[in-house]
Design a protein around this motif. Structure first.
Motif, PDB file in Angstrom:
ATOM      1  N   PRO A  20     -10.970   2.151  -6.295  1.00 53.87           N
ATOM      2  CA  PRO A  20     -10.847   0.933  -7.422  1.00 53.87           C
ATOM      3  C   PRO A  20     -12.041   0.278  -7.940  1.00 53.87           C
ATOM      4  O   PRO A  20     -12.541   0.282  -9.088  1.00 53.87           O
ATOM      5  N   PRO A  21     -13.195  -0.134  -6.960  1.00 61.74           N
ATOM      6  CA  PRO A  21     -14.317  -0.521  -7.469  1.00 61.74           C
ATOM      7  C   PRO A  21     -15.213   0.352  -7.846  1.00 61.74           C
ATOM      8  O   PRO A  21     -15.742   0.248  -8.914  1.00 61.74           O
ATOM      9  N   VAL A  22     -14.932   1.797  -7.452  1.00 61.08           N
ATOM     10  CA  VAL A  22     -15.796   2.672  -8.209  1.00 61.08           C
ATOM     11  C   VAL A  22     -15.449   2.908  -9.738  1.00 61.08           C
ATOM     12  O   VAL A  22     -16.230   2.979 -10.749  1.00 61.08           O
ATOM     13  N   VAL A  23     -14.247   3.052  -9.894  1.00 70.75           N
ATOM     14  CA  VAL A  23     -13.530   3.194 -11.100  1.00 70.75           C
ATOM     15  C   VAL A  23     -13.992   1.822 -12.077  1.00 70.75           C
ATOM     16  O   VAL A  23     -14.445   2.165 -13.155  1.00 70.75           O
ATOM     17  N   LEU A  24     -13.844   0.655 -11.481  1.00 73.03           N
ATOM     18  CA  LEU A  24     -14.152  -0.457 -12.282  1.00 73.03           C
ATOM     19  C   LEU A  24     -15.611  -0.339 -12.857  1.00 73.03           C
ATOM     20  O   LEU A  24     -15.922  -0.687 -14.119  1.00 73.03           O
ATOM     21  N   ALA A  25     -16.593   0.052 -11.920  1.00 74.32           N
ATOM     22  CA  ALA A  25     -17.877  -0.205 -12.297  1.00 74.32           C
ATOM     23  C   ALA A  25     -18.265   0.911 -13.488  1.00 74.32           C
ATOM     24  O   ALA A  25     -19.002   0.914 -14.295  1.00 74.32           O
ATOM     25  N   LEU A  26     -17.600   2.101 -13.442  1.00 72.76           N
ATOM     26  CA  LEU A  26     -17.660   3.069 -14.397  1.00 72.76           C
ATOM     27  C   LEU A  26     -16.930   2.547 -15.864  1.00 72.76           C
ATOM     28  O   LEU A  26     -17.634   2.718 -16.689  1.00 72.76           O
ATOM     29  N   ASP A  56       0.707  -1.179  -0.074  1.00 74.49           N
ATOM     30  CA  ASP A  56      -0.159   0.009   0.028  1.00 74.49           C
ATOM     31  C   ASP A  56       0.980   1.079  -0.289  1.00 74.49           C
ATOM     32  O   ASP A  56       1.150   1.873   1.054  1.00 74.49           O
ATOM     33  N   GLY A  57       1.278   1.785  -1.147  1.00 72.99           N
ATOM     34  CA  GLY A  57       2.350   2.742  -1.420  1.00 72.99           C
ATOM     35  C   GLY A  57       1.821   3.514  -2.470  1.00 72.99           C
ATOM     36  O   GLY A  57       0.895   3.403  -3.343  1.00 72.99           O
ATOM     37  N   ARG A  58       2.565   4.526  -2.693  1.00 72.71           N
ATOM     38  CA  ARG A  58       2.258   5.393  -3.919  1.00 72.71           C
ATOM     39  C   ARG A  58       2.566   4.690  -5.245  1.00 72.71           C
ATOM     40  O   ARG A  58       1.936   5.128  -6.370  1.00 72.71           O
ATOM     41  N   TRP A  59       3.331   3.871  -5.148  1.00 71.58           N
ATOM     42  CA  TRP A  59       3.529   3.007  -6.323  1.00 71.58           C
ATOM     43  C   TRP A  59       2.211   2.373  -7.035  1.00 71.58           C
ATOM     44  O   TRP A  59       2.234   1.849  -8.043  1.00 71.58           O
ATOM     45  N   LEU A  60       1.249   2.040  -6.101  1.00 75.38           N
ATOM     46  CA  LEU A  60      -0.150   1.593  -6.769  1.00 75.38           C
ATOM     47  C   LEU A  60      -0.424   2.626  -7.626  1.00 75.38           C
ATOM     48  O   LEU A  60      -1.178   2.012  -8.701  1.00 75.38           O
ATOM     49  N   ALA A  61      -0.209   3.757  -7.801  1.00 69.25           N
ATOM     50  CA  ALA A  61      -0.440   4.717  -9.009  1.00 69.25           C
ATOM     51  C   ALA A  61      -0.093   4.181 -10.281  1.00 69.25           C
ATOM     52  O   ALA A  61      -0.537   4.400 -11.255  1.00 69.25           O
ATOM     53  N   LEU A  62       1.078   3.268 -10.179  1.00 70.27           N
ATOM     54  CA  LEU A  62       1.697   2.963 -11.434  1.00 70.27           C
ATOM     55  C   LEU A  62       0.719   1.928 -12.070  1.00 70.27           C
ATOM     56  O   LEU A  62       0.729   1.571 -13.439  1.00 70.27           O
ATOM     57  N   VAL A  63      -0.272   1.190 -11.554  1.00 69.26           N
ATOM     58  CA  VAL A  63      -1.163   0.072 -12.024  1.00 69.26           C
ATOM     59  C   VAL A  63      -2.215   0.835 -12.941  1.00 69.26           C
ATOM     60  O   VAL A  63      -2.214   0.281 -13.987  1.00 69.26           O
ATOM     61  N   PRO A  64      -2.863   1.839 -12.307  1.00 70.99           N
ATOM     62  CA  PRO A  64      -3.779   2.586 -13.631  1.00 70.99           C
ATOM     63  C   PRO A  64      -2.866   3.137 -14.845  1.00 70.99           C
ATOM     64  O   PRO A  64      -3.403   3.071 -15.802  1.00 70.99           O
ATOM     65  N   ILE A  65      -1.713   3.588 -14.456  1.00 69.41           N
ATOM     66  CA  ILE A  65      -1.054   4.065 -15.511  1.00 69.41           C
ATOM     67  C   ILE A  65      -0.738   3.012 -16.382  1.00 69.41           C
ATOM     68  O   ILE A  65      -0.641   3.230 -17.652  1.00 69.41           O
ATOM     69  N   ALA A  66      -0.369   1.722 -15.856  1.00 67.98           N
ATOM     70  CA  ALA A  66      -0.084   0.579 -16.918  1.00 67.98           C
ATOM     71  C   ALA A  66      -1.311   0.140 -17.605  1.00 67.98           C
ATOM     72  O   ALA A  66      -1.552   0.124 -18.769  1.00 67.98           O
ATOM     73  N   PHE A  67      -2.425   0.316 -17.053  1.00 67.60           N
ATOM     74  CA  PHE A  67      -3.754  -0.008 -17.750  1.00 67.60           C
ATOM     75  C   PHE A  67      -3.932   1.176 -18.846  1.00 67.60           C
ATOM     76  O   PHE A  67      -4.248   0.870 -19.788  1.00 67.60           O
ATOM     77  N   VAL A  68      -3.663   2.534 -18.611  1.00 64.00           N
ATOM     78  CA  VAL A  68      -3.822   3.420 -19.591  1.00 64.00           C
ATOM     79  C   VAL A  68      -3.008   3.273 -20.866  1.00 64.00           C
ATOM     80  O   VAL A  68      -3.425   3.306 -21.986  1.00 64.00           O
ATOM     81  N   VAL A  69      -1.744   2.860 -20.498  1.00 68.27           N
ATOM     82  CA  VAL A  69      -0.856   2.356 -21.786  1.00 68.27           C
ATOM     83  C   VAL A  69      -1.352   1.255 -22.516  1.00 68.27           C
ATOM     84  O   VAL A  69      -1.640   1.247 -23.707  1.00 68.27           O
ATOM     85  N   LEU A  82      -9.223  -7.376 -13.590  1.00 68.70           N
ATOM     86  CA  LEU A  82      -8.310  -8.020 -13.257  1.00 68.70           C
ATOM     87  C   LEU A  82      -7.635  -7.032 -12.485  1.00 68.70           C
ATOM     88  O   LEU A  82      -7.275  -7.292 -11.184  1.00 68.70           O
ATOM     89  N   LEU A  83      -7.013  -6.074 -13.107  1.00 68.96           N
ATOM     90  CA  LEU A  83      -6.155  -4.802 -12.190  1.00 68.96           C
ATOM     91  C   LEU A  83      -7.110  -4.276 -11.156  1.00 68.96           C
ATOM     92  O   LEU A  83      -6.191  -4.254  -9.969  1.00 68.96           O
ATOM     93  N   HIS A  84      -8.059  -3.926 -11.385  1.00 65.40           N
ATOM     94  CA  HIS A  84      -8.650  -3.180 -10.115  1.00 65.40           C
ATOM     95  C   HIS A  84      -9.358  -4.142  -9.094  1.00 65.40           C
ATOM     96  O   HIS A  84      -9.446  -4.023  -7.989  1.00 65.40           O
ATOM     97  N   VAL A  85      -9.493  -5.548  -9.489  1.00 61.60           N
ATOM     98  CA  VAL A  85      -9.896  -6.396  -8.301  1.00 61.60           C
ATOM     99  C   VAL A  85      -8.460  -6.454  -7.439  1.00 61.60           C
ATOM    100  O   VAL A  85      -8.656  -6.783  -6.319  1.00 61.60           O
ATOM    101  N   LEU A  86      -7.356  -6.879  -8.266  1.00 56.34           N
ATOM    102  CA  LEU A  86      -6.012  -6.754  -7.648  1.00 56.34           C
ATOM    103  C   LEU A  86      -5.877  -5.577  -6.532  1.00 56.34           C
ATOM    104  O   LEU A  86      -5.306  -5.772  -5.457  1.00 56.34           O
ATOM    105  N   LEU A  87      -6.016  -4.482  -6.991  1.00 55.67           N
ATOM    106  CA  LEU A  87      -5.782  -3.170  -6.282  1.00 55.67           C
ATOM    107  C   LEU A  87      -6.849  -3.103  -5.147  1.00 55.67           C
ATOM    108  O   LEU A  87      -6.282  -2.838  -4.205  1.00 55.67           O
TER     109      LEU A  87
END
Length: 665
Positions: free
Chosen positions: A95-101, A33-46, A120-125
């Protein structure tokens, strides 16, 4: 537990090794649980940018616009990145709110790969954040049970009021947040005003039919048309998202209003202003949220009376932060969590209101006899030079003194930690002096969160690298032969990477990066020009710096050749040289230093022909710097920097020319 000169401190419940083990078991996912978790949605954007098609709403004139669903999906992911990066308290719900959207918005995600990747990514988050939050609550409950009942704060135990002042209201954050929101609101308002002007201009415009021409690589279409009032043929460049791009020679309906020309159906779109306003509003909302949290924290007590407390041990890490250890554990054991001190107070002699006794005061408050509040340094400078720096003190230190400084930097001290981590309020740490410049006793305010200890080299002991290099240098100098007629000077040496590797490192890196530029073939001035120039040049320089270095130690001093230049240093300029944690460090007087990682150089030299011993290099440099009678008697005439300097400059220049030509053509 504390010495006799300690201020009055209560007997707090000890944090034992067993309690520390239970705390670690509860905090199972907290390192994730750190700031690096922001890399997960960045990777999804890519990923989504690579697999998602351009989905838009197209009108009968063949002109398309982004749908509101796709725009809201993009904004939801951007907000998720910001909230995870700022570690907002509500991030576990994001993450659950963004996944629903993303799942239910029309045209939010189209391809199955993107949709299921988002799941997958948002369930892991969500699992990581929920696990970290549940562990945080369990660990806090354990500490609450351990810390009960409350004990007096140090100033309460001394019969004095609290010197801790509440922070002032977060006026600056509020003002900046409101200002950003006002500016953000101005963009959509401007967009609505511009849309009204565009609609009025469309009503005045004359419809004509033009002929499509060629399109450039950015998708801008050139159209030829006859002006409504007659005259020579004119051309217009249309940057429009077409459902089917008009081919050369096909008719294109236009609206002409004087010098203004646009495609029929290309109505003004306020989405650009909405996006700009949203980008500005996001940091404004973050600032206002931070101000709300700070205001809520101001309503709490400023360490008045009594509070829950733990008896712990603390040790400084390489950055000067404090690691919490169990009271009965080893002094060099792993830290549980990390404390970053902010406001500090010292136990000052003669600072009581009547001037007769000690009291707790802000650390920077000037008092009489305040020198008595600070310990004497372990190594005194010469009387004739009171401004001597630590590097000069290290130069004169014996191996025993340097080793003592290193051991002192790695020691741990007992302390009392009030309130504890992961609660709603700030913590208070009362401890003896541990860091450079500390008074005998320090009470410091600490943020509520339990920060994870650092990894890697930053997790070492306080000033470990600096002191270790000084201690190893002192040992090397002490082990050198005694001065006398039988002392044999050091031999002049040359250490370097093999010639083929030095000559090929820069060109090979440039060739690989240029190949990547051709394969990616991005459009736009940023993706196609500036980004390849920036990242490619850094990659070429990093590779050349790692594989093209040379060192020469001779009568004239030390010469160091890197990728693009050669630097020379006289022996009198060098203060220390040693290998610590596989890093060869050569330090100059004044604090400047340069380092080489030893493992890659040793591995490459062994397999490509040649011998390289970083410890021998450090010993030669340290001995020659401190023992003039043992410096090499011979000067090596060999010129450094060849051929890597010329080759690396040509590689950088050639790559830059190639990238510009590839973009232009």
């Amino acid at each position: 537990m504390f010495p006799s000169d300690a201020p009055p401190l209560p007997s707090a419940a000890p944090l034992t090794g067993a309690a520390a083990a239970r705390w670690r078991a509860a905090r199972t996912a907290w390192r994730l649980d750190g700031r690096w978790l922001a890399l997960v949605p960045i990777a999804f954007v890519v990923l989504a940018g690579a697999v998602e098609p351009d989905v838009g709403r197209c009108n009968v004139q063949n002109v398309c616009r982004d749908t509101w669903g796709s725009g809201l999906a993009g904004w939801s992911v951007l907000a998720e990145i910001v909230l995870l990066a700022t570690r907002a308290r509500v991030r576990v719900l994001v993450p659950p709110v963004v996944l629903a959207l993303l799942w239910y918005l029309p045209e939010g995600l189209v391809t199955p790969l993107a949709r299921w990747s988002a799941v997958l990514l948002h369930v892991l988050l969500t699992a990581v954040l929920l696990g970290a939050e549940a562990g945080r609550r369990r660990a806090r409950q354990q500490l609450d049970e351990l810390m009960a009942p409350p004990v007096p704060y140090p100033w309460t135990a001394a019969g004095a009021p609290s010197p801790v002042h509440r922070d002032g209201p977060p006026v600056l954050r509020r003002a900046l947040g409101v200002l950003l929101l006002v500016v953000a609101a101005a963009f959509p308002l401007y967009g609505l005003w511009a849309q009204a002007r565009s609609d009025a201009a469309a009503e005045r415009a004359t419809r004509v039919t033009g002929t499509a021409g060629d399109s450039d690589r950015d998708g801008v279409l050139t159209v030829r048309f006859q002006p409504p009032g007659g005259g020579p043929e004119r051309t217009a460049a249309l940057d429009v998202w077409w459902q089917h791009r008009p081919r050369p020679g096909e008719p294109v309906p236009l609206l002409v209003d004087g010098d203004s020309v646009r495609a029929l159906g290309d109505d003004y779109d306020v989405s650009g202003q909405l996006s700009a306003g949203g980008l500005i509003a996001l940091p404004g909302l973050v600032l206002l949220g931070s101000a709300v949290v700070a205001s809520a924290r101001r309503t709490g007590p400023a360490f008045v009376g009594a509070g829950p407390a733990l008896a712990v041990r603390v040790r400084a890490d390489a950055r000067g932060d404090l690691l919490v250890l169990p009271l009965d554990g080893p002094p060099d054991g792993p830290g549980l969590w990390r404390l970053v001190e902010s406001y500090r107070y010292r136990w000052a002699h003669g600072a009581a209101p009547d001037g007769e006794g000690p009291a707790w005061v802000p650390e920077d408050l000037l008092t009489e006899d305040q020198d008595d509040d600070y310990p004497d340094p372990g190594l005194e400078p010469d009387d004739h030079d009171e401004d001597e720096e630590d590097e000069e003190l290290f130069d004169r230190a014996t191996p025993a003194e340097a080793a003592a400084w290193l051991a002192r930097a790695g020691r741990s001290v007992p302390a009392v930690l009030y309130v504890g981590p992961d609660g709603p309020d700030q913590q208070l740490l009362v401890r003896p002096g541990l860091l450079d410049g500390d008074p005998h006793w320090v009470a410091s305010v600490v943020a509520p969160a339990a920060r994870a200890p650092r990894f890697g080299r930053r997790s070492g002991r306080y000033r470990e690298r600096e002191l270790a290099v000084a201690a190893l240098t002192a040992e090397t100098v002490a082990a050198a032969p005694e001065a006398g007629p039988d002392a044999v000077p050091l031999a002049a040496h040359r250490w370097e990477m093999p010639l083929p590797l030095r000559a090929a490192a820069g060109p090979l890196a440039a060739l690989l990066v240029a190949t990547a530029v051709v394969l990616l073939d991005d459009d736009g001035w940023w993706e196609g020009l500036l980004r390849p120039l920036w990242i490619g040049s850094l990659a070429i320089l990093a590779c050349a710096q790692t594989l093209s270095w040379q060192l020469v130690a001779d009568r004239d001093g030390l010469r160091v050749a890197t990728a693009l230049r050669t630097r020379s240093y006289r022996w009198a300029e060098i203060s220390a040289a040693a290998v610590h944690r596989n890093l060869l460090t050569i330090r100059l007087h004044g604090g400047r230093e340069f380092s080489f990682f030893s493992r890659p150089a040793v591995w490459l030299a062994t397999r490509l022909g040649g011998r390289y011993d970083p410890v021998a290099v450090a010993r030669t440099v340290a001995t020659a710097a401190h023992r003039p009678d043992l410096r090499p008697a011979r000067a090596l005439p060999d010129r450094l920097g060849g051929p890597q300097h010329l080759v690396n400059r040509l590689a950088l220049t050639g790559y830059a020319v190639f990238t510009v030509a590839h973009y232009a053509l």
